[in-house]
Write an enzyme that holds these catalytic residues in place. Sequence first.
Site, PDB file in Angstrom:
ATOM      1  N   ILE A 683     -21.095 -15.393 -41.832  1.00 24.15           N
ATOM      2  CA  ILE A 683     -21.507 -14.118 -41.285  1.00 24.15           C
ATOM      3  C   ILE A 683     -20.800 -13.962 -39.887  1.00 24.15           C
ATOM      4  CG2 ILE A 683     -23.519 -13.837 -42.710  1.00 24.15           C
ATOM      5  CD1 ILE A 683     -25.218 -14.633 -40.346  1.00 24.15           C
ATOM      6  N   GLY A 684     -20.449 -14.877 -39.268  1.00 27.33           N
ATOM      7  CA  GLY A 684     -19.594 -14.372 -38.066  1.00 27.33           C
ATOM      8  C   GLY A 684     -18.899 -15.719 -37.517  1.00 27.33           C
ATOM      9  N   GLY A 686     -17.303 -16.899 -33.588  1.00 27.15           N
ATOM     10  CA  GLY A 686     -17.246 -16.820 -32.169  1.00 27.15           C
ATOM     11  C   GLY A 686     -16.525 -17.608 -31.519  1.00 27.15           C
ATOM     12  N   SER A 687     -16.632 -17.436 -29.900  1.00 26.82           N
ATOM     13  CA  SER A 687     -15.761 -18.560 -29.067  1.00 26.82           C
ATOM     14  C   SER A 687     -16.300 -19.895 -29.304  1.00 26.82           C
ATOM     15  CB  SER A 687     -15.573 -17.905 -27.826  1.00 26.82           C
ATOM     16  OG  SER A 687     -16.783 -17.833 -27.313  1.00 26.82           O
ATOM     17  N   GLY A 689     -18.346 -21.285 -31.994  1.00 24.74           N
ATOM     18  CA  GLY A 689     -18.506 -21.751 -33.145  1.00 24.74           C
ATOM     19  C   GLY A 689     -18.564 -20.551 -34.349  1.00 24.74           C
ATOM     20  N   LYS A 690     -18.997 -21.062 -35.748  1.00 29.74           N
ATOM     21  CA  LYS A 690     -19.312 -20.328 -36.686  1.00 29.74           C
ATOM     22  C   LYS A 690     -20.788 -20.101 -37.042  1.00 29.74           C
ATOM     23  CE  LYS A 690     -14.972 -21.135 -38.973  1.00 29.74           C
ATOM     24  NZ  LYS A 690     -14.348 -21.433 -40.557  1.00 29.74           N
ATOM     25  N   LYS A 706     -25.833 -21.807 -36.751  1.00 27.64           N
ATOM     26  CA  LYS A 706     -24.643 -21.920 -36.043  1.00 27.64           C
ATOM     27  C   LYS A 706     -24.038 -23.351 -35.767  1.00 27.64           C
ATOM     28  CE  LYS A 706     -23.124 -20.049 -31.432  1.00 27.64           C
ATOM     29  NZ  LYS A 706     -23.737 -19.661 -30.296  1.00 27.64           N
ATOM     30  N   ASP A 803     -23.683 -12.753 -20.371  1.00 30.91           N
ATOM     31  CA  ASP A 803     -22.853 -12.111 -21.744  1.00 30.91           C
ATOM     32  C   ASP A 803     -23.571 -11.141 -22.472  1.00 30.91           C
ATOM     33  OD1 ASP A 803     -20.422 -11.767 -23.115  1.00 30.91           O
ATOM     34  OD2 ASP A 803     -20.620 -13.387 -24.193  1.00 30.91           O
TER      35      ASP A 803
END
Length: 971
Positions: A683-684, A686-687, A689-690, A706, A803
């Site tokens: 579902i996503g 990022g920098s 991990g998945k 994650k 962030d």
Amino acid sequence: MARSHLMLAVFLYFCLCMLPSLCQNEETQALIEFKKQLTDPFKYLASWKDFESPCQFFGVSCDPKTGMVIGISLDNKSLSGEISPSIGKLKSLTSLVLPSNLLAGSLPSELNNCVNLRVLNVTGNNMNGTLPDLSKLKRLQILDLSINYFSGAFPAWVGNLTSLVSLGLGDNEFDEGGIPQNLGSLRNLTWLYLAGSHLTGEIPESIFEMKALQTLDICRNKISGNLPTSIGKLSNLNKIELFLNNLTGELPVELANLTLLEEFDISSNQISGTLPPEIGNLKSLKIFHVYKNNFSGKIPSGFGDMHHLIAFSVYKNNFSGEIPENLGRFSPMNSIDMSENKFTGRFPKYLCRRKSLQFFLAVENNFSGELPDSYGSCESLVRFRVCQNNLSGKIPDGFWSLPNVKMIDLSNNHFSGGISTIIRSAASLSQLILSNNRFSGEIPNELGQVSGLEKLYLDKNEFSGRIPAELGDLKQISSLHMEDNSFSGPIPSELARCSRLVELDLASNSLSGSIPSSFSMFLSLNSLNLSGNKLTGSVPTSLEKLKLSSIDMSNNQLSGIIPSDLWTMGGDKAFIGNNRLCIDESTRSIMKSDLSVCYQKTGDKSNFMKRRIVLFYLIVFGLIVVIGGLMLVSYANFRHCEPSLGKKDEKGKGDDSKFRLESFHLMEFDVDEICSLDEDNLIGTGSTGKVYRLDLKKGSGSVAVKKIWKKDAVKVLTAEMEILGMIRHRNILKLYACLINEGSNFLVLEYMANGNLFQALHRQIKGGKPELDWHQRYKIAVGAAKGISYLHHDVSPAVIHRDIKSTNILLDEDYEAKIADFGVARLAEDSNIGSGFSSLTGTHGYIAPEMAYTLKITDKCDVYSFGVVLLELVTGRKPVEDDYGEGKDIVYWVTTHLNNKEETFKVLDRKVVSEDIQEDMIKVLKVATVCTSKLPNLRPSMKEVVKMLIDAQPHKSSVHTGKNEKVDMYT
């Protein structure tokens, strides 16, 4: 026989006597049931009790003869809940009045049983659903269902209620469609309110058969076509509201037949042509608004003969010629906006004849000549903007000292003369804008006595002499622009007393002497421009305290070393043209510079070269170590999840002992479930991990897993475990557990069904509508703000996220916002929330501007980032888009639209904005602009942000004030 007749008579008498009591008891029970469906926080319904007469109930009235309930009136009592179907048991009810509450749910069809009902008013609630057919209520005279959320088809059955006198259906969520033809059968109607109801098509001719109609309000729809000539039949009309539609064509001459007309607003359409001269004969006219159309030609001279005209707004058209000379001579004019047309000639001299003119705006025309002397005695004036014309001459005596004027904008004309000393009496003045004229002479010391002055623009004129030290007494001033004049002498050190000053521009004058060291005392200064003068001496090192985002000291006669932080802020451009300025060699090593290097000792240069060589070898050695470490990490990454589980025991279960498990919330799952992730459930990414969705086998619902890249495992796991493991808040994402072994690392997190805010903002639902309406966006804003405020103010030690962005705000199935992704977050001590961290983090478009010159992270960086998120919610746009311009972001784009109210409205997301919520959206926009202030100390704390957002809670409103003057958002 006689005895039996007597007994029958007694029985009948007994029944007749008991009947009202029985009915009354039934009505009591019906009202008690009605009460049970409501929440009454202020106990208005405390008197509603069993076995009491309903006539004693608060807000209930009864027929004095029968004792039956005939009226319920509970206006603005903060009631919530739903209207019970038991209301249908009140057979004698003639009036049900429940406006301005918080009622939800649908309107019960049982109301049809109240056949005597004459008044039904539930305006200003949160009711929804499809309206039931109430056409059985033949006696209904007042029906007001406006300002709710009723949906479905527009109720054509209303046309059957021929006794209606007032009908309000506006500000609901009906399906798009035309106005039913049969509404024309309501021949007794005097008030028709259909604003904001998604109506399309043309106005049916049948409407113009309502000869009794006094108010026709169909504004804020998508009505198209011409305004029919048949409108002249409605001879009793005193109010026409058709603004914000798609009307075209020209105005019919027949409007002149409406001799009782007082208010006329057809603004924001596409109507063209000239105004029929006959409109000048509407002697009862009070409000005339036709702004934002395509009109041309002259204003009819008859407007100068009107005796009741209060508001006249024609801006953003193509009108030309001169304004009627007598405009305002006989009428109590309050507001005039003629901006953005092609008017010529002089200003009418009688505009303030009746001493009531408050708002006069004539921006961007071709007016010429001098201001009439009569304007100097217009003491009622509050705002006066005549910028961008061809006006000339001196300002009338008295104008400088008007007691109520808050804003004077004379910029971009040809005015001459000086500023009078009587300006000290302008007690209310907050903005004086004289830019780009031919004003001359010295600035009077008395200007320093205008204590409320916030913005002073004297730039691009012919002012001369010294800058008065008395300007230091302007404690409220935030912007001071005096560039491009002929000022001479030293810069007054007293200016540093202007503690709220954000912008100071003294460029392109003949100022001499040194830069006052007192400037380091500025608390809020963000931009400093002293370029193009004759300043001498050194640049005070103490100015480094200011942390400016813009600095320019170029083209002076300054000497000595440039403080390193100031050079970092401004670069070479800020200091060129000062031949005796230089920079330290160590400063120059940071970035290439054309400025000369300061060498105070002969051995300095060689010693520094030696230090650079040593530093070079240290960097090379460090790179070798880092590369070697990465190679080891890469090898270790070959050992994935399945190898780490390794052997299966005899029962077929994985060897859980290979993992170190940290658990933070009670949740049942097997380790092999976590490791056996299916790429179809990704579902996503990022920098770090998945992220996968995982439906747990033990019926515990879904979680998000994650999977952390090995190279970032230590940093990310440590941060998220440390922070998410210690906090508990409904607006912070839950961390259930963490699994760590040599090969793979997993965070088991709360699953959020609606993804992240960025996705939701740019998703559409059926019909092309955005997924998030304004009320949902507002809810998300408040929830996210509460989560961040909790991190800053309620956790010990406090947490700085570092962030904050829309992709890190996740949404559950109810669109409750939760802050996520604490991989780069840091802890700070409660006693020093501003303690910094030395690594630059964040996402482009969200990074606070102070990061350009410092690597210190404070909680105000989170506030800035959240302000950007608020801008996304308000505008529906992305933080960075090509439309903003090269190197520009959403903060810059929004600031270019804050000069007046009309420009400000353009930034609101047109997919969700409507007339009734635009002011609510503006409130949140104001919070966003404060959060994204350039200077950190001008930003509020997150606790203050939460309070401001709660104060900005949306309230639906149908009121159209008629105040359409263009105002700066912060005035």
